[in-house]
Design a protein around this motif. Structure first.
Motif, PDB file in Angstrom:
ATOM      1  N   GLU A  12       4.926  48.400  73.515  1.00 56.64           N
ATOM      2  CA  GLU A  12       3.740  49.219  73.739  1.00 56.64           C
ATOM      3  C   GLU A  12       1.774  48.954  72.901  1.00 56.64           C
ATOM      4  OE1 GLU A  12       4.256  53.598  73.701  1.00 56.64           O
ATOM      5  OE2 GLU A  12       6.461  52.604  74.337  1.00 56.64           O
ATOM      6  N   PHE A  13       2.732  48.538  71.214  1.00 51.68           N
ATOM      7  CA  PHE A  13       1.471  48.561  70.185  1.00 51.68           C
ATOM      8  C   PHE A  13       0.386  47.395  71.235  1.00 51.68           C
ATOM      9  CE2 PHE A  13      -0.276  44.795  67.572  1.00 51.68           C
ATOM     10  CZ  PHE A  13      -1.739  46.299  66.531  1.00 51.68           C
ATOM     11  N   GLN A  14       1.311  45.696  71.326  1.00 51.39           N
ATOM     12  CA  GLN A  14       0.473  44.343  72.054  1.00 51.39           C
ATOM     13  C   GLN A  14      -0.202  44.990  73.150  1.00 51.39           C
ATOM     14  OE1 GLN A  14       3.446  41.350  72.000  1.00 51.39           O
ATOM     15  NE2 GLN A  14       1.753  39.973  72.243  1.00 51.39           N
ATOM     16  N   LYS A  15       0.544  45.592  74.198  1.00 54.02           N
ATOM     17  CA  LYS A  15       0.283  46.022  75.610  1.00 54.02           C
ATOM     18  C   LYS A  15      -1.188  47.285  75.663  1.00 54.02           C
ATOM     19  CE  LYS A  15       4.086  46.033  77.945  1.00 54.02           C
ATOM     20  NZ  LYS A  15       5.753  46.384  78.147  1.00 54.02           N
ATOM     21  N   TYR A  16      -1.388  47.635  74.484  1.00 53.45           N
ATOM     22  CA  TYR A  16      -2.515  48.285  74.066  1.00 53.45           C
ATOM     23  C   TYR A  16      -3.641  47.671  73.972  1.00 53.45           C
ATOM     24  CZ  TYR A  16      -5.980  51.977  72.489  1.00 53.45           C
ATOM     25  OH  TYR A  16      -7.292  52.611  72.142  1.00 53.45           O
ATOM     26  N   VAL A  17      -2.988  46.799  72.053  1.00 53.94           N
ATOM     27  CA  VAL A  17      -4.424  46.615  71.819  1.00 53.94           C
ATOM     28  C   VAL A  17      -5.265  45.183  73.471  1.00 53.94           C
ATOM     29  CG1 VAL A  17      -4.116  47.003  69.894  1.00 53.94           C
ATOM     30  CG2 VAL A  17      -2.888  44.706  70.803  1.00 53.94           C
ATOM     31  N   ALA A  18      -3.800  44.424  73.679  1.00 51.95           N
ATOM     32  CA  ALA A  18      -4.652  43.393  74.801  1.00 51.95           C
ATOM     33  C   ALA A  18      -5.668  44.335  75.578  1.00 51.95           C
ATOM     34  CB  ALA A  18      -3.237  43.453  75.463  1.00 51.95           C
ATOM     35  N   ASN A  19      -5.834  45.246  75.517  1.00 46.35           N
ATOM     36  CA  ASN A  19      -6.926  45.651  76.481  1.00 46.35           C
ATOM     37  C   ASN A  19      -7.819  46.564  75.691  1.00 46.35           C
ATOM     38  OD1 ASN A  19      -5.821  45.378  79.231  1.00 46.35           O
ATOM     39  ND2 ASN A  19      -4.295  47.057  78.501  1.00 46.35           N
ATOM     40  N   ILE A  20      -8.216  46.590  74.247  1.00 43.96           N
ATOM     41  CA  ILE A  20      -9.749  46.742  73.552  1.00 43.96           C
ATOM     42  C   ILE A  20     -10.347  45.850  73.487  1.00 43.96           C
ATOM     43  CG2 ILE A  20     -10.153  47.125  70.910  1.00 43.96           C
ATOM     44  CD1 ILE A  20      -6.862  48.222  71.041  1.00 43.96           C
ATOM     45  N   ASP A  21     -11.657  46.275  74.364  1.00 42.47           N
ATOM     46  CA  ASP A  21     -12.731  46.186  74.249  1.00 42.47           C
ATOM     47  C   ASP A  21     -13.050  44.549  72.833  1.00 42.47           C
ATOM     48  OD1 ASP A  21     -16.205  44.554  74.466  1.00 42.47           O
ATOM     49  OD2 ASP A  21     -16.906  47.030  75.006  1.00 42.47           O
ATOM     50  N   PRO A  22     -13.119  43.624  72.938  1.00 40.43           N
ATOM     51  CA  PRO A  22     -13.297  42.446  71.845  1.00 40.43           C
ATOM     52  C   PRO A  22     -14.315  42.550  70.494  1.00 40.43           C
ATOM     53  CG  PRO A  22     -13.478  40.997  73.731  1.00 40.43           C
ATOM     54  CD  PRO A  22     -13.209  42.886  73.911  1.00 40.43           C
ATOM     55  N   ASN A  23     -15.132  43.802  71.516  1.00 38.32           N
ATOM     56  CA  ASN A  23     -16.576  44.172  70.137  1.00 38.32           C
ATOM     57  C   ASN A  23     -16.335  45.512  69.725  1.00 38.32           C
ATOM     58  OD1 ASN A  23     -17.962  41.502  70.642  1.00 38.32           O
ATOM     59  ND2 ASN A  23     -18.458  41.997  72.605  1.00 38.32           N
ATOM     60  N   SER A  24     -15.636  46.250  70.300  1.00 37.72           N
ATOM     61  CA  SER A  24     -15.205  47.691  69.492  1.00 37.72           C
ATOM     62  C   SER A  24     -14.989  47.719  68.672  1.00 37.72           C
ATOM     63  CB  SER A  24     -14.094  48.387  70.794  1.00 37.72           C
ATOM     64  OG  SER A  24     -14.209  49.858  70.658  1.00 37.72           O
ATOM     65  N   ARG A  25     -15.624  48.693  67.771  1.00 35.63           N
ATOM     66  CA  ARG A  25     -15.433  49.327  66.592  1.00 35.63           C
ATOM     67  C   ARG A  25     -14.472  50.976  66.657  1.00 35.63           C
ATOM     68  NH1 ARG A  25     -17.114  45.911  61.576  1.00 35.63           N
ATOM     69  NH2 ARG A  25     -16.537  44.314  62.601  1.00 35.63           N
ATOM     70  N   SER A  26     -14.485  51.667  67.934  1.00 36.70           N
ATOM     71  CA  SER A  26     -14.670  52.511  68.307  1.00 36.70           C
ATOM     72  C   SER A  26     -12.832  53.039  68.112  1.00 36.70           C
ATOM     73  CB  SER A  26     -14.912  53.130  69.563  1.00 36.70           C
ATOM     74  OG  SER A  26     -14.565  52.692  70.604  1.00 36.70           O
ATOM     75  N   VAL A  27     -12.193  51.816  67.773  1.00 37.90           N
ATOM     76  CA  VAL A  27     -10.816  52.206  67.884  1.00 37.90           C
ATOM     77  C   VAL A  27     -10.444  52.047  66.604  1.00 37.90           C
ATOM     78  CG1 VAL A  27      -8.306  51.399  68.487  1.00 37.90           C
ATOM     79  CG2 VAL A  27     -10.554  51.093  70.234  1.00 37.90           C
ATOM     80  N   VAL A  28      -9.136  53.244  65.863  1.00 30.68           N
ATOM     81  CA  VAL A  28      -7.977  53.001  64.377  1.00 30.68           C
ATOM     82  C   VAL A  28      -7.111  53.049  64.639  1.00 30.68           C
ATOM     83  CG1 VAL A  28      -8.429  54.267  62.161  1.00 30.68           C
ATOM     84  CG2 VAL A  28     -10.604  53.959  63.521  1.00 30.68           C
TER      85      VAL A  28
END
Length: 126
Positions: A12-28
């Motif tokens: 689940e973690f891997q599927k989620y982070v695959a879709n995070i914008d590579p420039n985003s710093r709004s995910v903790v």
């Protein structure tokens, strides 16, 4: 303002982070031990940190996504080949660990239960 999400296990973690914008710093991301039927984690440090982290998030006035990720049961976590330990993006050595995704800031172990360190983590995150 804080959006929370719960993920269970590495897939689940891997599927989620695959879709995070590579420039985003709004995910903790907060890595913790799997919950027992009591609702508490098997990880004592995680049990200590969670109420501090949740209280802090309730007061935080930022647009972030805070992702709770359970790393599994004790056997899964203690395995040296645990993917959360070996993944170059996480390289977890202890839980709990809080990571600013796409950043360098992180808190590990008992640091996660210290409000002043949470303040510094989120201030640096700007």
């Amino acid at each position: 303002m804080v959006t929370t999400l719960e993920l269970h296990g590495y897939d689940e973690f891997q599927k989620y982070v695959a879709n995070i914008d590579p420039n985003s710093r709004s995910v903790v991301v907060y890595f913790t031990g799997e919950k027992l039927p009591s609702g508490l984690s098997w990880c004592i440090d995680c049990v200590e940190a969670e109420p501090v982290v949740k209280a802090y998030l309730n007061e935080l006035k930022k647009e972030i996504t805070f992702v709770f990720v359970d790393v599994g049961n004790p056997e899964t976590w203690r395995n040296k080949a645990c993917p959360f330990r070996t993944d170059s993006r996480t390289r977890l050595m202890v839980i709990p660990t809080i990571i600013v995704w796409n950043g360098v800031q992180r808190l590990e172990g008992s640091q996660c239960a210290k409000r002043e360190l949470l303040n510094m983590l989120f201030e640096d995150e700007d």
